[in-house]
Design a protein around this motif. Structure first.
Motif, PDB file in Angstrom:
ATOM      1  N   HIS A 161      47.360  38.649  39.401  1.00 16.36           N
ATOM      2  CA  HIS A 161      46.417  38.458  40.503  1.00 16.36           C
ATOM      3  C   HIS A 161      44.965  38.564  40.030  1.00 16.36           C
ATOM      4  CE1 HIS A 161      49.943  39.914  43.197  1.00 16.36           C
ATOM      5  NE2 HIS A 161      50.014  38.623  42.939  1.00 16.36           N
ATOM      6  N   SER A 162      44.736  39.442  39.079  1.00 19.76           N
ATOM      7  CA  SER A 162      43.368  39.619  38.575  1.00 19.76           C
ATOM      8  C   SER A 162      42.940  38.409  37.748  1.00 19.76           C
ATOM      9  CB  SER A 162      43.282  40.878  37.719  1.00 19.76           C
ATOM     10  OG  SER A 162      43.707  41.995  38.466  1.00 19.76           O
ATOM     11  N   ILE A 163      43.860  37.906  36.941  1.00 23.71           N
ATOM     12  CA  ILE A 163      43.516  36.753  36.104  1.00 23.71           C
ATOM     13  C   ILE A 163      43.273  35.517  36.995  1.00 23.71           C
ATOM     14  CG2 ILE A 163      44.454  35.144  34.384  1.00 23.71           C
ATOM     15  CD1 ILE A 163      45.612  37.654  32.974  1.00 23.71           C
ATOM     16  N   ILE A 164      44.078  35.380  38.036  1.00 22.84           N
ATOM     17  CA  ILE A 164      43.851  34.260  38.959  1.00 22.84           C
ATOM     18  C   ILE A 164      42.489  34.413  39.647  1.00 22.84           C
ATOM     19  CG2 ILE A 164      44.641  33.205  41.114  1.00 22.84           C
ATOM     20  CD1 ILE A 164      47.515  33.730  40.150  1.00 22.84           C
ATOM     21  N   SER A 184      39.975  35.781  38.425  1.00 20.61           N
ATOM     22  CA  SER A 184      38.958  35.462  37.434  1.00 20.61           C
ATOM     23  C   SER A 184      38.842  33.946  37.231  1.00 20.61           C
ATOM     24  CB  SER A 184      39.279  36.209  36.143  1.00 20.61           C
ATOM     25  OG  SER A 184      39.182  35.387  35.018  1.00 20.61           O
ATOM     26  N   ILE A 185      39.987  33.254  37.186  1.00 20.98           N
ATOM     27  CA  ILE A 185      39.949  31.789  37.044  1.00 20.98           C
ATOM     28  C   ILE A 185      39.240  31.164  38.239  1.00 20.98           C
ATOM     29  CG2 ILE A 185      41.381  29.689  37.041  1.00 20.98           C
ATOM     30  CD1 ILE A 185      43.453  31.299  35.397  1.00 20.98           C
ATOM     31  N   LEU A 186      39.492  31.706  39.447  1.00 12.68           N
ATOM     32  CA  LEU A 186      38.900  31.151  40.663  1.00 12.68           C
ATOM     33  C   LEU A 186      37.463  31.615  40.892  1.00 12.68           C
ATOM     34  CD1 LEU A 186      41.892  31.352  43.150  1.00 12.68           C
ATOM     35  CD2 LEU A 186      40.718  29.282  42.408  1.00 12.68           C
ATOM     36  N   PRO A 198      33.876  36.227  43.690  1.00 11.74           N
ATOM     37  CA  PRO A 198      32.677  37.015  43.394  1.00 11.74           C
ATOM     38  C   PRO A 198      32.885  38.529  43.326  1.00 11.74           C
ATOM     39  CG  PRO A 198      32.225  35.388  45.110  1.00 11.74           C
ATOM     40  CD  PRO A 198      33.695  35.363  44.870  1.00 11.74           C
ATOM     41  N   HIS A 199      33.883  39.052  44.033  1.00 13.02           N
ATOM     42  CA  HIS A 199      34.029  40.509  44.089  1.00 13.02           C
ATOM     43  C   HIS A 199      35.519  40.846  44.195  1.00 13.02           C
ATOM     44  CE1 HIS A 199      31.947  44.373  45.821  1.00 13.02           C
ATOM     45  NE2 HIS A 199      32.982  44.682  45.067  1.00 13.02           N
ATOM     46  N   VAL A 200      35.976  41.773  43.366  1.00 14.74           N
ATOM     47  CA  VAL A 200      37.377  42.191  43.425  1.00 14.74           C
ATOM     48  C   VAL A 200      37.437  43.657  43.840  1.00 14.74           C
ATOM     49  CG1 VAL A 200      39.476  42.611  42.081  1.00 14.74           C
ATOM     50  CG2 VAL A 200      38.142  40.530  41.685  1.00 14.74           C
ATOM     51  N   LEU A 201      38.196  43.928  44.904  1.00 21.21           N
ATOM     52  CA  LEU A 201      38.380  45.300  45.357  1.00 21.21           C
ATOM     53  C   LEU A 201      39.809  45.725  45.055  1.00 21.21           C
ATOM     54  CD1 LEU A 201      37.594  47.868  46.984  1.00 21.21           C
ATOM     55  CD2 LEU A 201      38.489  46.696  49.001  1.00 21.21           C
TER      56      LEU A 201
END
Lengths: 414, 299
Positions: free
Chosen positions: A126-129, A131-133, A136-139
């Motif tokens: 999920h994190s890599i996706i 990052s690919i997309l 702007p902000h990941v919680l």
């Protein structure tokens, strides 16, 4: 009032649907008749069960039967400050394409981690996706803290692990909140059990998080969706180019270059809802009139002459394969970027990306469902684009199988 | 563009222009209800000073509120766009179908036949509709461009991925796409938009006195020529308004004192019952009622 689009990802067992249910429930966004139905459904499963909040988002019969989220569900709630659009996306690897779909146009990713398990393959994917997309902000919501005695050390250790893992991903911004979706602690309401956690609850975080205005600050890009030509007596010579301003700003009198014909002209008039306006900003639906008669049709792109995009017949991109049938060499495809379409073919597959480690494999001939690959695509017409990292509006595309009409892949231009 | 209504409006207009750009024979399904009235307002913004690139199509169940029909005709006339009406009654006669039965003989299911016949008659390749994802949980799963096979069926397992704002409307002959530009709007968003844009509505959306049957479940069903009143029925006169305008026989009214759009917005913010839960008998039949109807070609 502002609009925030976010998506949630995590394994079904991480309590993702419960978290969304909790958010809607505790913010009074669920109606009583729906609560009644849920109570009935939950009771049908087990006599003394509490309301199963996951049933709120699993809208298809197959999902309720299997107890998993298969497709993206869209949910909405509103506060005095913001309207929220939630894309609740599936966690299973076999539904990665649906997750990619739900996540594509959001401003924020909420990734759940089960406090008992720490970072898993799902978390990495999920994190890599994200990052690919270019989200702007990941919680990172560390859930089920109730099962770990609300231990601060557990939270801190997962946080440290995650930051170490995420370091090479280039995520723009990362935040962490410990919660218990089941009990609702730290979702909307604070709890004494989290006395060591002094920052915002999830709800307050959503209310206050900055909504990026990336498009507004990018270079000016406009694409024609539809040419309006009334051909009536009064409007005999009217020829307006209808479309959305994808990014940047445009003003009457601006010198613009038109692609793919590569011609220079001037914005003679900007119309919005039958009124003439002096300028327009990113996102606005407008009609443009140009001072020259040019060969312009649906899919033509207008840019400011001092902010030129890239133009090419060959594109290096990262794609996610979304069709059940694997990619076959020589497959006839259509490349679609917003309203622009051209015949296309994947010329070479430079390597698969391991979606759990970000490692790249060697050249290959095949791409299967849910796989990410770096590819080289050749198009029959000149494409006018920016790298996705620079502009999410002009750097994204889909590939359509010309034979089946299905959307078989989605990609971002490198 | 920071305001959420501007963003929702822009998204809907973008989708409508995609329909205009991608299809040869689209149509806009128009019932005289508030959601499709908003669609027309959005189409005016998307295409004026040009004509609409599609006709308005009404699938008339024959169980309509006269106010909605009058409004429908007046609006089509006022904006000078073509209106096509096809009646469920005619389909029932031509195809020898059995009309709705029972106390509240809804034609909601029969509507699908007329819709599919109309699509075939005019060879429509896209139908724009006012469905919203917040209405019902199966709708919450549907794409904005929802591809239907030649039987009009929705297959939730075969939905096309729909990313960013890139819409793939490519289909084979005989298939069609249902397009929902206001998918991301809620009931409250629609009313806030109606208020902001000062859009006129049929009078049944505002409070008025009406004779109704009070059902044992507490719903207020309009008495009309299609509904059988039996001795044990509780018939009451109440001040009511409608939250949705569908088939009269299965659409309930809600008690209301709302004379203006502002009053309605206030009532919606205070109410605890969902739009379809309050007003639709057809969805409470089973948990997957809507999913099944959509699989059968329903809107």
């Amino acid at each position: 009032m502002e609009l925030l689009r976010f998506f949630t990802a995590g394994n079904v067992d991480d309590g993702k649907s419960t978290l969304i249910g909790r958010l809607l429930f505790d913010s009074n966004s669920i109606s009583t008749d729906i609560i009644d139905t849920l109570t009935k459904q939950s009771k049908a499963k087990a006599e003394n069960a509490d309301i199963d909040l996951a049933l709120l988002t699993d809208g298809l019969r197959a999902e309720r039967e299997q107890g998993i989220t298969i497709d993206v569900a869209y949910k909405y709630f509103v506060t005095d400050k913001r309207k929220y659009i939630i894309a609740d996306t599936p966690g299973h690897a076999q539904y990665t394409r649906n997750m990619f779909t739900g996540a594509s146009n959001t401003d924020l990713a909420i990734i759940l981690i089960d406090a008992r398990n720490g970072i898993t393959d799902q978390t990495k994917r999920h994190s890599i996706i994200s990052s690919i997309l270019g989200i702007p902000h990941v919680l990172i919501c560390i859930n089920k803290m109730d099962l770990k005695n609300y231990d601060q050390a557990v939270f801190e250790s997962i946080r440290k692990d995650y930051l170490a893992f995420a370091q090479p991903l280039g995520l723009k911004k990362i935040s962490f909140i410990p919660v218990s979706a089941l009990t609702g602690e730290n979702v909307v309401n604070k709890s004494d059990n989290f006395s060591w956690y002094t920052e915002e609850t999830l709800f307050d975080f959503l209310e206050n998080v900055e909504i990026p205005q990336e498009e507004a600050n990018n270079e000016t890009r406009f694409q024609v969706q539809y040419v309006i030509r009334p051909q009536t007596q009064e409007l005999h010579d009217y020829r307006g180019y209808a479309g959305a301003l994808l990014s940047g700003k445009i003003q009457k009198g601006d010198k613009v270059r038109v692609f793919p014909i590569d011609a220079l002209t001037t914005v003679e008039k900007i119309e919005k809802f039958e009124s003439e306006v002096e300028s327009a900003e990113a996102g606005e639906p407008i009609i443009l009139h140009l001072s020259d008669d040019l060969d312009i049709s649906r899919g033509s792109t207008f840019v400011l002459d001092n902010e030129l995009p890239e133009t090419a017949n060959e594109i290096d991109a990262t794609i996610c394969w979304m069709d059940n049938k694997p990619f076959q060499k020589g497959q006839k495809l259509l490349f679609q970027q917003n309203s622009f379409r051209a015949k296309a073919a994947i010329k070479s597959i430079e390597g698969k990306i391991d979606i759990h480690t970000l490692d790249s494999t060697e050249e290959t001939d095949e791409i299967h469902l849910n796989e990410f690959c770096k590819v080289n695509i050749k198009t029959a017409e000149l494409v006018c684009f920016d790298s996705y990292a620079k502009n999410r509006k002009t750097g994204a595309f889909i590939l359509i199988n010309e034979n089946t009409n299905n959307t078989v892949a989605a990609g971002v231009i490198n | 563009m920071k305001d959420y209504l501007d963003q929702l409006e822009a998204e809907a207009i973008y989708i409508m222009r995609e329909v205009a750009g991608q299809f040869e024979r689209p149509a806009l399904l128009f019932s005289g209800g508030k959601d499709s009235i908003c669609l027309i307002h959005l189409a005016l913004k998307a295409f004026r000073p040009g004509k609409f690139p599609f006709p308005l199509v009404h699938i008339d169940t024959g169980h309509n509120f006269q106010e909605a029909l009058d409004y429908r005709d007046a609006l089509a006339e006022q904006i000078g766009e073509k209106l096509i009406v096809r009646k469920v009654e005619d389909t029932i006669r031509e195809r020898k179908l059995v009309d709705g039965k029972g106390k509240f003989p809804s034609r909601n299911g029969l509507q699908t036949y007329t819709l599919l016949d109309t699509i075939e008659e005019f060879e429509f390749d896209a139908c724009i509709g006012g469905a919203r994802r917040d209405e019902e949980k199966a709708r919450a799963k549907e794409r904005i461009f929802s591809v239907r096979d030649e039987f009009g069926q929705w297959d939730p397992k075969k939905q096309r991925p729909e990313l960013w704002n890139i819409y793939n409307g490519k289909i084979d002959k005989g298939e069609n796409v249902r397009v929902f530009p206001i998918s991301n709007w809620t009931e409250l968003d629609v009313w806030n938009y109606i208020k902001r844009e000062n859009i006129a509505l049929p009078s049944i959306y505002f409070t008025h006195e009406r004779e109704c049957i009070l059902t044992p479940q507490g719903q207020l069903m309009n008495t009309n020529e299609f509904v059988t009143i039996e001795p044990e029925d509780v018939v009451v006169k109440r001040n009511v308004r409608y939250r949705t305008v569908g088939d009269m026989t299965c659409t309930a009214a809600v008690e209301s004192t709302a004379y203006t759009v502002d009053d309605i917005i206030k009532e919606i913010k205070e109410t605890k019952i969902s739009e379809r839960g309050a007003t639709r008998m057809d969805d409470t039949l089973s948990e997957a009622a809507m999913e099944d109807r959509k699989k059968g070609g329903y809107f």
